[in-house]
Design an enzyme around this catalytic site. Structure first.
Site, PDB file in Angstrom:
ATOM      1  N   ARG A   1       0.758  -1.401  -0.169  1.00 50.55           N
ATOM      2  CA  ARG A   1       0.140  -0.082  -0.074  1.00 50.55           C
ATOM      3  C   ARG A   1       0.909   1.208  -0.076  1.00 50.55           C
ATOM      4  NH1 ARG A   1      -2.143  -3.579  -1.194  1.00 50.55           N
ATOM      5  NH2 ARG A   1      -4.291  -4.595  -0.274  1.00 50.55           N
TER       6      ARG A   1
ATOM      7  N   SER B   1     -11.492  -0.203   2.689  1.00 51.03           N
ATOM      8  CA  SER B   1     -10.739  -0.612   3.722  1.00 51.03           C
ATOM      9  C   SER B   1     -10.054   0.718   4.369  1.00 51.03           C
ATOM     10  CB  SER B   1      -9.787  -1.711   3.302  1.00 51.03           C
ATOM     11  OG  SER B   1     -10.239  -2.793   2.782  1.00 51.03           O
TER      12      SER B   1
ATOM     13  N   GLU C   1      -5.574   3.866   5.659  1.00 48.86           N
ATOM     14  CA  GLU C   1      -5.468   4.021   4.156  1.00 48.86           C
ATOM     15  C   GLU C   1      -5.707   5.311   3.643  1.00 48.86           C
ATOM     16  OE1 GLU C   1      -6.460   0.891   1.632  1.00 48.86           O
ATOM     17  OE2 GLU C   1      -5.659  -0.874   3.131  1.00 48.86           O
TER      18      GLU C   1
END
Length: 336
Positions: free
Chosen positions: A165, A236, A332
């Site tokens: 990520r 998410s 995130e």
């Protein structure tokens, strides 16, 4: 030439559906729109930011500057040979629509990444991933505008410094604006069925078609994740934490059901959703926002929510997980 819009509403430009406005906005429909907007003397001294699909941001307030809204469209097959298809998509393309197009055209390889919200331009920034594949696994090159030099540049895989990520673009926010991305899709195609949720549907002895994998990924995500058009969310909300093996072993002794995925460096990736749920937050509501009752990793706006409420809820969750497991969660979405 770009058009400057005033007092632009951003409610439909962020998947949480938070109300916010931008003093000025530019719809970027071409590379020339982008270049001219970034060099426009009327805009040069104003704060600026870029929004693609708005699926990975939390809008905190009105913006007293110029918002560039990425809308460049286009997708094509660049090259085909015996070992790969090379396909390209413009940054403003909706990611899921692009994945669906690749399958319809006969270029499989991205099906495990179906239904991930957002645009193609944002996909390498986050190094999106799901069900055994990361974008880095299928990446070839990208084209971006360097706001410091005023020129377009190309990035190869190593240049992007992909990690979980993460990418180089996260570490230089605002400098590079991605305008197109190319993907190298290996052939002959082989299904990636490493995740039990997906593999359980298929008979190991039977031939698997890429369209079937795509359909199953869409079905699984649809059962677990809320549609942003119905319930505002940014997908998410926390990254899956990666911890030392010693910490994982210690936690496993106390919590035998704790899973984990071994990483190349010997560390273990934990399920953030499991940690949040075991800390008692699944289904919890705080004002107008809450934790989705079907998936503990999704924070939702039930209507009328704000960034302040999401921030407060995220803070409570992080504190709760840290107190119970000694693990620090990281968000995130980007707060803007």
């Amino acid at each position: 030439m770009h058009e400057i819009l005033t007092d632009y509403p951003l409610d439909d430009c962020n998947s949480f559906g938070f109300s916010a406005r931008s003093r000025l906005a530019v719809l970027v429909r071409s590379e020339e729109d982008l270049r001219s907007a970034l060099t426009d003397p009327r805009l040069k001294h104003l704060p600026r930011r870029l929004i693609g699909g708005g699926s990975n941001i939390v809008l905190s307030s009105d913006f007293d500057g110029v918002t560039l809204l990425m809308r460049i469209a286009g997708r094509r097959l660049v090259q085909e040979n015996s070992d790969h298809w090379l396909v390209e998509a413009a940054a403003g393309e909706i990611w899921h629509d692009f994945v669906r197009w690749t399958l319809a055209e006969g270029y499989p390889g991205l099906e495990n990444l179906a239904l991930i919200p957002g645009t193609v331009g944002a996909s390498p920034v986050q190094n999106i991933g799901a069900y055994g594949i990361e974008l880095a696994d299928r990446f070839d090159t990208l084209r971006a505008f360097d706001t410091e030099t005023g020129s377009f540049v190309a990035f190869g895989r190593e240049d992007c410094a992909f990690a979980y990520r993460d990418s180089v673009f996260k570490h230089h926010p605002g400098r590079y604006v991605v305008t197109s991305v190319r993907f190298r899709l290996p052939r002959p195609w082989q299904p990636v069925l490493t995740y039990p949720d997906i593999a359980a549907t298929f008979n190991a002895a039977a031939a698997v078609r890429p369209e079937a994998v795509f359909d199953e990924v869409v079905a699984v995500r649809g059962r677990k994740l809320p549609d942003p058009a119905v319930i505002g969310n940014a997908g998410s909300f926390f990254q899956n934490p990666i911890v030392p093996a010693t910490l994982h072993d210690a936690l496993k002794a106390d919590y035998p059901k704790l899973g984990g995925y071994l990483q190349p460096d010997g560390r273990i990736k934990l399920s953030a959703a499991w940690l949040v749920e075991q800390s008692g937050f699944k289904g919890v509501r705080l004002g107008h926002v809450g934790v989705y009752d079907k998936h503990a990793l999704i924070l939702v706006n039930h209507g009328g929510g704000s960034a302040a409420e999401i921030t407060a809820l995220a803070g409570e969750i992080k504190a709760g997980v840290r107190a119970k497991f000694g693990v620090q969660l990281v968000e995130e979405p980007v707060f803007v």
